[in-house]
Write a protein that holds these residues in place. Sequence first.
Motif, PDB file in Angstrom:
ATOM      1  N   UNK A  25      -5.046   2.076  -6.206  1.00 17.48           N
ATOM      2  CA  UNK A  25      -5.711   3.220  -5.308  1.00 17.48           C
ATOM      3  C   UNK A  25      -6.734   2.360  -4.212  1.00 17.48           C
ATOM      4  N   UNK A  26      -7.678   1.582  -4.844  1.00 14.59           N
ATOM      5  CA  UNK A  26      -8.712   1.164  -3.835  1.00 14.59           C
ATOM      6  C   UNK A  26      -8.237   0.237  -3.144  1.00 14.59           C
ATOM      7  N   UNK A  27      -6.996  -0.518  -3.497  1.00 15.60           N
ATOM      8  CA  UNK A  27      -6.510  -1.867  -2.741  1.00 15.60           C
ATOM      9  C   UNK A  27      -5.791  -1.114  -1.566  1.00 15.60           C
ATOM     10  N   UNK A  28      -4.999   0.007  -1.877  1.00 16.10           N
ATOM     11  CA  UNK A  28      -4.114   0.764  -0.965  1.00 16.10           C
ATOM     12  C   UNK A  28      -5.048   1.335   0.212  1.00 16.10           C
ATOM     13  N   UNK A  29      -6.265   2.056  -0.136  1.00 15.63           N
ATOM     14  CA  UNK A  29      -7.470   2.677   0.564  1.00 15.63           C
ATOM     15  C   UNK A  29      -7.843   1.419   1.369  1.00 15.63           C
ATOM     16  N   UNK A  30      -8.150   0.241   0.992  1.00 14.81           N
ATOM     17  CA  UNK A  30      -8.852  -0.927   1.692  1.00 14.81           C
ATOM     18  C   UNK A  30      -7.558  -1.419   2.749  1.00 14.81           C
ATOM     19  N   UNK A  31      -6.443  -1.290   2.486  1.00 16.66           N
ATOM     20  CA  UNK A  31      -5.532  -1.626   3.488  1.00 16.66           C
ATOM     21  C   UNK A  31      -5.330  -0.712   4.862  1.00 16.66           C
ATOM     22  N   UNK A  32      -5.315   0.517   4.087  1.00 17.47           N
ATOM     23  CA  UNK A  32      -5.290   1.622   5.254  1.00 17.47           C
ATOM     24  C   UNK A  32      -6.340   1.714   6.000  1.00 17.47           C
ATOM     25  N   UNK A  33      -7.619   1.432   5.537  1.00 14.25           N
ATOM     26  CA  UNK A  33      -8.926   1.429   6.485  1.00 14.25           C
ATOM     27  C   UNK A  33      -9.096   0.142   7.275  1.00 14.25           C
ATOM     28  N   UNK A  34      -8.484  -0.966   7.040  1.00 16.16           N
ATOM     29  CA  UNK A  34      -8.321  -2.250   7.765  1.00 16.16           C
ATOM     30  C   UNK A  34      -7.298  -2.021   8.953  1.00 16.16           C
ATOM     31  N   UNK A  35      -6.330  -1.355   8.509  1.00 18.24           N
ATOM     32  CA  UNK A  35      -5.281  -1.224   9.666  1.00 18.24           C
ATOM     33  C   UNK A  35      -5.977   0.049  10.720  1.00 18.24           C
ATOM     34  N   UNK A  36      -6.560   0.934  10.278  1.00 17.59           N
ATOM     35  CA  UNK A  36      -7.116   1.794  11.099  1.00 17.59           C
ATOM     36  C   UNK A  36      -8.243   0.986  11.917  1.00 17.59           C
ATOM     37  N   UNK A  37      -9.073   0.225  11.448  1.00 24.62           N
ATOM     38  CA  UNK A  37     -10.222  -0.360  12.166  1.00 24.62           C
ATOM     39  C   UNK A  37      -9.444  -1.240  13.163  1.00 24.62           C
ATOM     40  N   UNK A  38      -8.531  -1.942  12.863  1.00 24.63           N
ATOM     41  CA  UNK A  38      -7.952  -2.772  13.828  1.00 24.63           C
ATOM     42  C   UNK A  38      -7.274  -2.016  14.892  1.00 24.63           C
TER      43      UNK A  38
END
Length: 104
Positions: A25-38
């Motif tokens: 879940x941390x990996x899924x959250x980090x991927x979502x966060x980086x997509x949002x930031x991009x």
Amino acid sequence: MFQLLQLLIHTIQLLLVPICFVSAWVIVFLIGWSLWAATRDTVARSRQMHQIPCSECRFFTSDYHLKCTVHPSTALTEAAINCPDFESGKRQPLMPEMQESIHR
């Protein structure tokens, strides 16, 4: 050696499932966060680039050799956003008499 490894796996087996669950879940959250930031950064950059008025200026030539006759080094860059020599509107078409003399 194998029995020692088997004993170690059995002792930490109770912790492996929660650790893997949280890690996934941390990996899924980090991927979502980086997509949002991009996406956020792309939208901000796009808004800034759409403020460049060069294509609407009468000194803009649409030629890649000389983009602007007044400020060729800053044409179509962020430095052209508040250009002091900006004049709205495209160049006026030539009068028919002038067009004939050019085509001869």
